[in-house]
Design a protein around this motif. Sequence first.
Motif, PDB file in Angstrom:
ATOM      1  N   LEU A  18     -33.908 -52.724 -21.470  1.00 34.84           N
ATOM      2  CA  LEU A  18     -33.969 -51.588 -22.463  1.00 34.84           C
ATOM      3  C   LEU A  18     -32.727 -50.899 -22.507  1.00 34.84           C
ATOM      4  O   LEU A  18     -31.980 -50.544 -23.318  1.00 34.84           O
ATOM      5  CB  LEU A  18     -34.780 -50.553 -22.207  1.00 34.84           C
ATOM      6  N   TYR A  19     -31.915 -50.875 -21.135  1.00 35.64           N
ATOM      7  CA  TYR A  19     -30.635 -50.007 -20.932  1.00 35.64           C
ATOM      8  C   TYR A  19     -29.580 -50.875 -21.532  1.00 35.64           C
ATOM      9  O   TYR A  19     -28.587 -50.589 -22.105  1.00 35.64           O
ATOM     10  CB  TYR A  19     -30.618 -49.846 -19.537  1.00 35.64           C
ATOM     11  N   ARG A  53     -34.580 -46.912 -27.360  1.00 35.68           N
ATOM     12  CA  ARG A  53     -35.487 -46.492 -26.508  1.00 35.68           C
ATOM     13  C   ARG A  53     -34.829 -45.829 -25.208  1.00 35.68           C
ATOM     14  O   ARG A  53     -35.545 -44.793 -24.692  1.00 35.68           O
ATOM     15  CB  ARG A  53     -36.271 -47.803 -25.922  1.00 35.68           C
ATOM     16  N   ARG A  54     -33.642 -45.966 -25.053  1.00 35.85           N
ATOM     17  CA  ARG A  54     -32.780 -45.170 -23.986  1.00 35.85           C
ATOM     18  C   ARG A  54     -31.509 -44.819 -24.718  1.00 35.85           C
ATOM     19  O   ARG A  54     -31.231 -45.239 -25.578  1.00 35.85           O
ATOM     20  CB  ARG A  54     -32.267 -46.474 -22.880  1.00 35.85           C
ATOM     21  N   TRP A  55     -31.120 -43.705 -23.900  1.00 36.93           N
ATOM     22  CA  TRP A  55     -29.836 -43.058 -24.227  1.00 36.93           C
ATOM     23  C   TRP A  55     -29.504 -42.894 -25.695  1.00 36.93           C
ATOM     24  O   TRP A  55     -28.448 -43.463 -26.192  1.00 36.93           O
ATOM     25  CB  TRP A  55     -28.648 -44.054 -23.781  1.00 36.93           C
ATOM     26  N   SER A  56     -30.346 -42.155 -26.396  1.00 38.60           N
ATOM     27  CA  SER A  56     -30.425 -42.064 -27.893  1.00 38.60           C
ATOM     28  C   SER A  56     -30.915 -40.815 -28.174  1.00 38.60           C
ATOM     29  O   SER A  56     -31.776 -40.278 -27.406  1.00 38.60           O
ATOM     30  CB  SER A  56     -31.301 -43.367 -28.627  1.00 38.60           C
ATOM     31  N   LEU A  57     -30.713 -40.249 -29.396  1.00 33.52           N
ATOM     32  CA  LEU A  57     -31.471 -39.015 -30.031  1.00 33.52           C
ATOM     33  C   LEU A  57     -32.838 -39.285 -30.023  1.00 33.52           C
ATOM     34  O   LEU A  57     -33.786 -38.490 -30.030  1.00 33.52           O
ATOM     35  CB  LEU A  57     -30.784 -38.840 -31.338  1.00 33.52           C
ATOM     36  N   ASP A  58     -33.295 -40.470 -30.604  1.00 35.16           N
ATOM     37  CA  ASP A  58     -34.725 -40.969 -30.669  1.00 35.16           C
ATOM     38  C   ASP A  58     -35.711 -40.646 -29.277  1.00 35.16           C
ATOM     39  O   ASP A  58     -36.443 -39.972 -29.226  1.00 35.16           O
ATOM     40  CB  ASP A  58     -34.857 -42.204 -31.255  1.00 35.16           C
ATOM     41  N   PHE A 116     -28.488 -51.179 -12.771  1.00 40.44           N
ATOM     42  CA  PHE A 116     -27.235 -50.827 -12.761  1.00 40.44           C
ATOM     43  C   PHE A 116     -26.852 -49.515 -13.623  1.00 40.44           C
ATOM     44  O   PHE A 116     -26.268 -48.830 -13.323  1.00 40.44           O
ATOM     45  CB  PHE A 116     -26.055 -52.106 -13.245  1.00 40.44           C
ATOM     46  N   TYR A 117     -27.452 -49.885 -14.915  1.00 38.37           N
ATOM     47  CA  TYR A 117     -27.399 -48.536 -15.873  1.00 38.37           C
ATOM     48  C   TYR A 117     -28.083 -47.428 -15.102  1.00 38.37           C
ATOM     49  O   TYR A 117     -27.533 -46.416 -15.836  1.00 38.37           O
ATOM     50  CB  TYR A 117     -28.046 -49.197 -17.180  1.00 38.37           C
ATOM     51  N   ARG A 118     -29.326 -47.770 -14.740  1.00 38.02           N
ATOM     52  CA  ARG A 118     -29.905 -46.552 -14.192  1.00 38.02           C
ATOM     53  C   ARG A 118     -29.021 -45.798 -12.994  1.00 38.02           C
ATOM     54  O   ARG A 118     -29.235 -44.429 -13.016  1.00 38.02           O
ATOM     55  CB  ARG A 118     -31.263 -46.866 -13.504  1.00 38.02           C
ATOM     56  N   TRP A 145     -32.533 -37.904 -22.195  1.00 37.26           N
ATOM     57  CA  TRP A 145     -32.111 -38.771 -23.179  1.00 37.26           C
ATOM     58  C   TRP A 145     -32.526 -40.282 -22.896  1.00 37.26           C
ATOM     59  O   TRP A 145     -32.491 -41.356 -23.702  1.00 37.26           O
ATOM     60  CB  TRP A 145     -30.342 -38.907 -22.827  1.00 37.26           C
ATOM     61  N   SER A 146     -32.891 -40.610 -21.691  1.00 36.99           N
ATOM     62  CA  SER A 146     -33.314 -41.897 -21.091  1.00 36.99           C
ATOM     63  C   SER A 146     -34.779 -42.603 -21.317  1.00 36.99           C
ATOM     64  O   SER A 146     -34.839 -43.637 -21.780  1.00 36.99           O
ATOM     65  CB  SER A 146     -32.761 -42.252 -19.856  1.00 36.99           C
ATOM     66  N   THR A 147     -35.586 -41.830 -21.144  1.00 33.29           N
ATOM     67  CA  THR A 147     -37.038 -42.276 -20.968  1.00 33.29           C
ATOM     68  C   THR A 147     -37.671 -41.871 -22.332  1.00 33.29           C
ATOM     69  O   THR A 147     -37.727 -40.599 -22.467  1.00 33.29           O
ATOM     70  CB  THR A 147     -37.766 -42.041 -19.982  1.00 33.29           C
ATOM     71  N   ALA A 148     -38.132 -42.820 -23.278  1.00 32.16           N
ATOM     72  CA  ALA A 148     -38.612 -42.106 -24.620  1.00 32.16           C
ATOM     73  C   ALA A 148     -40.248 -42.643 -24.560  1.00 32.16           C
ATOM     74  O   ALA A 148     -40.455 -43.897 -24.090  1.00 32.16           O
ATOM     75  CB  ALA A 148     -37.908 -42.578 -25.733  1.00 32.16           C
ATOM     76  N   GLY A 149     -40.943 -42.071 -25.426  1.00 32.44           N
ATOM     77  CA  GLY A 149     -42.307 -42.646 -25.655  1.00 32.44           C
ATOM     78  C   GLY A 149     -43.336 -42.543 -24.838  1.00 32.44           C
ATOM     79  O   GLY A 149     -44.287 -43.172 -24.714  1.00 32.44           O
ATOM     80  N   ASP A 150     -43.337 -41.672 -23.781  1.00 30.78           N
ATOM     81  CA  ASP A 150     -44.346 -41.524 -23.046  1.00 30.78           C
ATOM     82  C   ASP A 150     -45.510 -40.846 -23.647  1.00 30.78           C
ATOM     83  O   ASP A 150     -45.509 -39.941 -24.302  1.00 30.78           O
ATOM     84  CB  ASP A 150     -43.956 -40.468 -21.701  1.00 30.78           C
ATOM     85  N   SER A 151     -46.620 -41.293 -23.490  1.00 30.38           N
ATOM     86  CA  SER A 151     -47.823 -40.862 -24.124  1.00 30.38           C
ATOM     87  C   SER A 151     -48.393 -39.734 -23.840  1.00 30.38           C
ATOM     88  O   SER A 151     -48.190 -39.358 -22.744  1.00 30.38           O
ATOM     89  CB  SER A 151     -49.066 -42.007 -24.208  1.00 30.38           C
TER      90      SER A 151
END
Length: 356
Positions: A26-27, A151-156, A315-317, A333-339
Motif C-alpha cells: 500500500l505504501y 489508502r496511505r499518505w493521502s487526504l483520503d 521501508f516506507y513505514r 495520514w498513513s492508515t485509512a479505513g479502520d472500521s
Amino acid sequence: METEQARAPHRIIAFLTVLTERPVSLYAAAVLRIGYGLLYLVFLLREFPYRDEIWGPDSPWTPELARQLFDQTGWASILTLSDSRAYFETCYGLALATSALFMLGWRTRVVSVLFAIVVASFHARAIFMTDGGDNLVLLMGMYLVFTACGRRWSLDARRARLGASAGSNTCPSALRAAAGLRESHRTLTSVLHNCGMFVIAAQVCFLYGSAGLYKVQGGTWGNGTALHYVLNLDLFRPWPELSLMVDGHDVMIGIACYLTVLLQVAFPFVLFGRLKYPVLMMLLGMHVGIAIVMGLPLFSGAMIIADAVFLPDRFYRSLGRGWRRLNRRPDVWSTAGDSPCGAPALVPSQLAPSRR
C-alpha cells in the motif's frame, strides 16, 4: 517429494488468502501515486509557456491531423473535441488541477480515472513529441486506477482516520446488516489492487529485461562504445561541454556500457533477494545521469518512481516514523479505513463516498 506435494495445497491457499484478503504494498502504491502526480504536474507547468505549440489549436500538428491519425490508430483525446482556444485553456487548467489532486490523494478513486484520461489525452494529442517517459506515465496511470493508491499518505487516508476516531464509540446496526456486502467489496478491492501492483512490477521487469536483451544484440554495446555515440548526438546534448567532458573518459564509458546491460538483464532475477537493493541504487544513479547528461528528466523520473514498487512497506513505514519524529505529531495520514467497530479495514476509504 511427498512433503513438497503435501505443502503445495497449503501454499496455494496462503497465496489466495493474501490475494483476496490483504492489499499488499500500500505504501508503494501511495509513492507511485504521489510520484507520478507530481511528475506530470511539474511537466505541465514546465511546458506551460509552450502549451499552444505542443497541444494547442495552433500546433503544427493540428487537431485535424490528430483526428485523422486517431481514425487509423483508435486513439482518442479530449483536446481534439473542440478547436476553441478557450476550451483548450480550460482543459489545460483542469489537467493541472487533476494532477495536483491525484498527488494529494483527494477522492482518489475518481481522480485516478481522471488522471489516466488526462495523461492519455495529452499523450495522444502530440504522440510524435515524446521521449518515452510519457509512455510509462500513461501505463502507470492506467494501472493505478485499479489499485488502492489512496489508502496511505493521502487526504483520503487523513479524512478516514479522523472520521474513524470521531465515531470509534459507535457501531451502527446498519453496518452489521451489510457485513456480507462489505466483505465482498473488500475482497474485490483487494484482488484488483494486488493484481494491479503485480502488473506494475511485471511491467517494470519487462522494460528492463527487454531493454537489456535488445542492447546485447547491438555491436556498439558489446564493444563498449554505445554511450560514446549517444553523447555526440545533438539531440541528447543539452550541455555540450558536460557531454564532451564525460566522453573524454573512455574507460568509464566502456564500464558504464557493460554495467548498464548487466543491470538491465539481471534486474528481473534479483528481485527476491537482498541484492536488489544495491541494484536499485545503481539504477537510481544511472537514471539521474540520464536526466542530467542526456536531458531526459521525464523519462528518468518515470523510471525512478516505477522502481519504488519493489521497496517493501517496512521501508516506507520507517520513513513515516522518521517524519513523525521530526515533526512530533501523530500520524493521521498513513492508515485509512479502520472500521468503527475496531476491526482493521482492508478497503481503501476513498472507494465509498463520504457522508456528511
